[in-house]
Design a protein around this motif. Structure first.
Motif, PDB file in Angstrom:
ATOM      1  N   MET A   1       0.848  -1.193   0.000  1.00 31.96           N
ATOM      2  CA  MET A   1       0.000   0.000   0.000  1.00 31.96           C
ATOM      3  C   MET A   1       0.885   1.244   0.000  1.00 31.96           C
ATOM      4  O   MET A   1       1.939   1.264   0.628  1.00 31.96           O
ATOM      5  CB  MET A   1      -0.927  -0.010   1.209  1.00 31.96           C
ATOM      6  N   ALA A   2       0.437   2.295  -0.703  1.00 32.52           N
ATOM      7  CA  ALA A   2       1.245   3.505  -0.847  1.00 32.52           C
ATOM      8  C   ALA A   2       1.390   4.241   0.473  1.00 32.52           C
ATOM      9  O   ALA A   2       0.475   4.281   1.293  1.00 32.52           O
ATOM     10  CB  ALA A   2       0.611   4.416  -1.899  1.00 32.52           C
ATOM     11  N   GLU A   3       2.523   4.841   0.636  1.00 34.99           N
ATOM     12  CA  GLU A   3       2.831   5.597   1.851  1.00 34.99           C
ATOM     13  C   GLU A   3       2.172   6.971   1.800  1.00 34.99           C
ATOM     14  O   GLU A   3       2.207   7.664   0.785  1.00 34.99           O
ATOM     15  CB  GLU A   3       4.339   5.745   1.967  1.00 34.99           C
ATOM     16  N   LEU A   4       1.562   7.390   2.908  1.00 39.08           N
ATOM     17  CA  LEU A   4       0.954   8.711   2.988  1.00 39.08           C
ATOM     18  C   LEU A   4       1.799   9.664   3.831  1.00 39.08           C
ATOM     19  O   LEU A   4       2.094  10.786   3.408  1.00 39.08           O
ATOM     20  CB  LEU A   4      -0.454   8.625   3.585  1.00 39.08           C
ATOM     21  N   LEU A   5       2.181   9.231   5.010  1.00 39.49           N
ATOM     22  CA  LEU A   5       2.910  10.096   5.936  1.00 39.49           C
ATOM     23  C   LEU A   5       4.212   9.441   6.349  1.00 39.49           C
ATOM     24  O   LEU A   5       4.238   8.259   6.699  1.00 39.49           O
ATOM     25  CB  LEU A   5       2.060  10.368   7.187  1.00 39.49           C
ATOM     26  N   ARG A   6       5.281  10.227   6.312  1.00 39.00           N
ATOM     27  CA  ARG A   6       6.578   9.773   6.833  1.00 39.00           C
ATOM     28  C   ARG A   6       7.130  10.857   7.744  1.00 39.00           C
ATOM     29  O   ARG A   6       7.272  12.015   7.338  1.00 39.00           O
ATOM     30  CB  ARG A   6       7.552   9.480   5.701  1.00 39.00           C
ATOM     31  N   VAL A   7       7.445  10.467   8.962  1.00 40.06           N
ATOM     32  CA  VAL A   7       8.066  11.357   9.936  1.00 40.06           C
ATOM     33  C   VAL A   7       9.433  10.776  10.262  1.00 40.06           C
ATOM     34  O   VAL A   7       9.546   9.605  10.634  1.00 40.06           O
ATOM     35  CB  VAL A   7       7.202  11.459  11.217  1.00 40.06           C
ATOM     36  N   GLU A   8      10.471  11.592  10.131  1.00 37.94           N
ATOM     37  CA  GLU A   8      11.832  11.109  10.316  1.00 37.94           C
ATOM     38  C   GLU A   8      12.578  11.977  11.321  1.00 37.94           C
ATOM     39  O   GLU A   8      12.698  13.194  11.129  1.00 37.94           O
ATOM     40  CB  GLU A   8      12.593  11.111   8.989  1.00 37.94           C
ATOM     41  N   GLY A   9      13.065  11.360  12.394  1.00 39.04           N
ATOM     42  CA  GLY A   9      13.921  12.044  13.353  1.00 39.04           C
ATOM     43  C   GLY A   9      13.336  13.330  13.900  1.00 39.04           C
ATOM     44  O   GLY A   9      14.068  14.293  14.150  1.00 39.04           O
TER      45      GLY A   9
ATOM     46  N   GLY B   1      12.928  12.780  18.656  1.00 36.73           N
ATOM     47  CA  GLY B   1      13.389  11.899  17.593  1.00 36.73           C
ATOM     48  C   GLY B   1      12.378  10.867  17.130  1.00 36.73           C
ATOM     49  O   GLY B   1      12.691   9.676  17.059  1.00 36.73           O
ATOM     50  N   ILE B   2      11.173  11.308  16.789  1.00 36.38           N
ATOM     51  CA  ILE B   2      10.101  10.399  16.376  1.00 36.38           C
ATOM     52  C   ILE B   2      10.295   9.955  14.928  1.00 36.38           C
ATOM     53  O   ILE B   2      10.530  10.769  14.035  1.00 36.38           O
ATOM     54  CB  ILE B   2       8.724  11.074  16.515  1.00 36.38           C
ATOM     55  N   ASP B   3      10.198   8.649  14.704  1.00 38.51           N
ATOM     56  CA  ASP B   3      10.127   8.076  13.352  1.00 38.51           C
ATOM     57  C   ASP B   3       8.774   7.387  13.224  1.00 38.51           C
ATOM     58  O   ASP B   3       8.385   6.598  14.088  1.00 38.51           O
ATOM     59  CB  ASP B   3      11.241   7.057  13.130  1.00 38.51           C
ATOM     60  N   LEU B   4       8.081   7.680  12.107  1.00 36.02           N
ATOM     61  CA  LEU B   4       6.717   7.185  11.964  1.00 36.02           C
ATOM     62  C   LEU B   4       6.362   7.092  10.486  1.00 36.02           C
ATOM     63  O   LEU B   4       6.711   7.978   9.708  1.00 36.02           O
ATOM     64  CB  LEU B   4       5.757   8.151  12.659  1.00 36.02           C
ATOM     65  N   VAL B   5       5.691   6.006  10.114  1.00 33.81           N
ATOM     66  CA  VAL B   5       5.206   5.844   8.739  1.00 33.81           C
ATOM     67  C   VAL B   5       3.752   5.397   8.803  1.00 33.81           C
ATOM     68  O   VAL B   5       3.399   4.505   9.578  1.00 33.81           O
ATOM     69  CB  VAL B   5       6.038   4.808   7.953  1.00 33.81           C
ATOM     70  N   LEU B   6       2.907   6.033   7.984  1.00 30.50           N
ATOM     71  CA  LEU B   6       1.497   5.651   7.895  1.00 30.50           C
ATOM     72  C   LEU B   6       1.121   5.532   6.431  1.00 30.50           C
ATOM     73  O   LEU B   6       1.376   6.440   5.638  1.00 30.50           O
ATOM     74  CB  LEU B   6       0.610   6.684   8.584  1.00 30.50           C
ATOM     75  N   GLU B   7       0.522   4.404   6.077  1.00 33.67           N
ATOM     76  CA  GLU B   7       0.114   4.172   4.701  1.00 33.67           C
ATOM     77  C   GLU B   7      -1.262   4.770   4.429  1.00 33.67           C
ATOM     78  O   GLU B   7      -2.058   4.999   5.352  1.00 33.67           O
ATOM     79  CB  GLU B   7       0.085   2.668   4.412  1.00 33.67           C
ATOM     80  N   LYS B   8      -1.549   4.987   3.156  1.00 37.83           N
ATOM     81  CA  LYS B   8      -2.855   5.502   2.767  1.00 37.83           C
ATOM     82  C   LYS B   8      -3.946   4.501   3.143  1.00 37.83           C
ATOM     83  O   LYS B   8      -3.774   3.294   2.989  1.00 37.83           O
ATOM     84  CB  LYS B   8      -2.899   5.763   1.261  1.00 37.83           C
ATOM     85  N   GLY B   9      -5.051   5.039   3.657  1.00 35.96           N
ATOM     86  CA  GLY B   9      -6.167   4.193   4.030  1.00 35.96           C
ATOM     87  C   GLY B   9      -6.011   3.495   5.362  1.00 35.96           C
ATOM     88  O   GLY B   9      -6.840   2.659   5.729  1.00 35.96           O
ATOM     89  N   ARG B  10      -4.956   3.832   6.116  1.00 35.53           N
ATOM     90  CA  ARG B  10      -4.702   3.203   7.405  1.00 35.53           C
ATOM     91  C   ARG B  10      -4.911   4.220   8.533  1.00 35.53           C
ATOM     92  O   ARG B  10      -4.781   5.427   8.334  1.00 35.53           O
ATOM     93  CB  ARG B  10      -3.284   2.641   7.472  1.00 35.53           C
ATOM     94  N   SER B  11      -5.181   3.700   9.723  1.00 33.53           N
ATOM     95  CA  SER B  11      -5.377   4.570  10.875  1.00 33.53           C
ATOM     96  C   SER B  11      -4.481   4.122  12.019  1.00 33.53           C
ATOM     97  O   SER B  11      -4.167   2.941  12.168  1.00 33.53           O
ATOM     98  CB  SER B  11      -6.841   4.559  11.315  1.00 33.53           C
TER      99      SER B  11
ATOM    100  N   HIS C   1      12.739  21.336  15.935  1.00 31.87           N
ATOM    101  CA  HIS C   1      14.171  21.438  16.180  1.00 31.87           C
ATOM    102  C   HIS C   1      14.985  20.573  15.227  1.00 31.87           C
ATOM    103  O   HIS C   1      16.151  20.874  14.965  1.00 31.87           O
ATOM    104  CB  HIS C   1      14.484  21.035  17.626  1.00 31.87           C
ATOM    105  N   ALA C   2      14.395  19.476  14.754  1.00 32.85           N
ATOM    106  CA  ALA C   2      15.105  18.586  13.836  1.00 32.85           C
ATOM    107  C   ALA C   2      14.095  17.664  13.179  1.00 32.85           C
ATOM    108  O   ALA C   2      12.956  17.534  13.618  1.00 32.85           O
ATOM    109  CB  ALA C   2      16.166  17.769  14.573  1.00 32.85           C
ATOM    110  N   GLY C   3      14.549  17.018  12.105  1.00 27.67           N
ATOM    111  CA  GLY C   3      13.710  16.034  11.431  1.00 27.67           C
ATOM    112  C   GLY C   3      12.845  16.629  10.334  1.00 27.67           C
ATOM    113  O   GLY C   3      12.889  17.832  10.063  1.00 27.67           O
TER     114      GLY C   3
END
Length: 244
Positions: A1-9, A22-32, A57-59
């Motif tokens: 499934m395609a990626e919607l949101l990416r949070v890096e560092g 330093g949050i890393d997070l990935v959420l795909e389209k259509g997911r909660s 401050h970063a990321g």
């Protein structure tokens, strides 16, 4: 499934104070995603950072392939973020109908669909925002976010302090949007047993950092982990004191 949101560092906070670490997070389209944690662990700060209301401050934050890290809040909304903050932020001097039509954008979520979702709002569409109960104001806040037709819906404790009958009604509506209709969403909620059944994934924050990530169903089935990170004080059907 395609990626919607990416949070890096991602590091962010207020002024010089860093709250999110330093949050890393990935959420795909259509997911909660259920965003969980005790009070003061950075959940609201993380949502506020996604919408541009804190100091980063970063990321970086990438939404549907677009780096929105440096964009002001209104441009992030235009890029596809719909936000329901704890304060609701409805226009109290406008009618229910004006609140919705003032922000509506083209897409599947029309004002008519919002009224179908929330019949209470249809009945009160000529009422001013300040004439609504707390639960009705929350419904209006969610409806306003929906008629923006966002790519990503952010809900910050949408059930907090509401009467049990309103909690049930609002939870059914949120479940329809994120589970049945597949709108991508991040939901902050103090009672995980309410929100885990309608989300696919869960992240737990502690001291501004991710301490657990995984499937919502697996976390729901693991009371030891829930107790360890969340110190559950409420039973599944217990509501907190109503908000004013």
């Amino acid at each position: 499934m395609a990626e919607l949101l990416r949070v890096e560092g991602l590091k962010s906070g207020y002024g010089e104070a860093v709250v999110v670490q330093g949050i890393d997070l990935v959420l795909e389209k259509g997911r909660s995603l259920a965003l969980l944690g005790r009070n003061g662990t950075g959940k609201t700060t993380l949502l506020n950072t996604l919408v541009g209301e804190t100091r980063r401050h970063a990321g970086r934050i990438v939404l549907d392939g677009q780096d929105i890290s440096t964009l002001p809040s209104y441009k992030r909304a235009a890029a596809g973020i719909g936000w329901v903050p704890q304060e609701r932020n409805i226009f109290k001097s406008l009618t229910v109908h004006e609140n919705l039509t003032a922000v509506a954008r083209p897409g599947p979520w029309t004002v008519a669909r919002a009224y179908e979702m929330f019949p209470r709002l249809a009945e009160r569409q000529a009422n001013m925002g300040n004439q609504l109960s707390g639960g009705e104001q929350q419904m209006l806040a969610v409806a306003r976010a929906l008629v923006l037709n966002p790519k990503l819906l952010l809900l910050d404790e949408p059930l907090e302090g509401l009467a049990p009958i309103i909690v049930e009604e609002l939870l059914r509506s949120i479940a329809r949007v994120v589970r049945d209709e597949g709108m991508s969403a991040i939901i902050v909620e103090q009672n995980p047993r309410m929100i885990l059944p309608i989300t696919q994934f869960a992240v737990v924050l502690d001291r501004g950092a991710v301490v657990h990530r995984g499937d919502s169903e697996a976390l729901m089935a693991n009371p030891q982990t829930l107790d360890r990170w969340l110190s559950l004080a409420q039973s599944p059907g217990q509501a907190s004191e109503p908000r004013k």
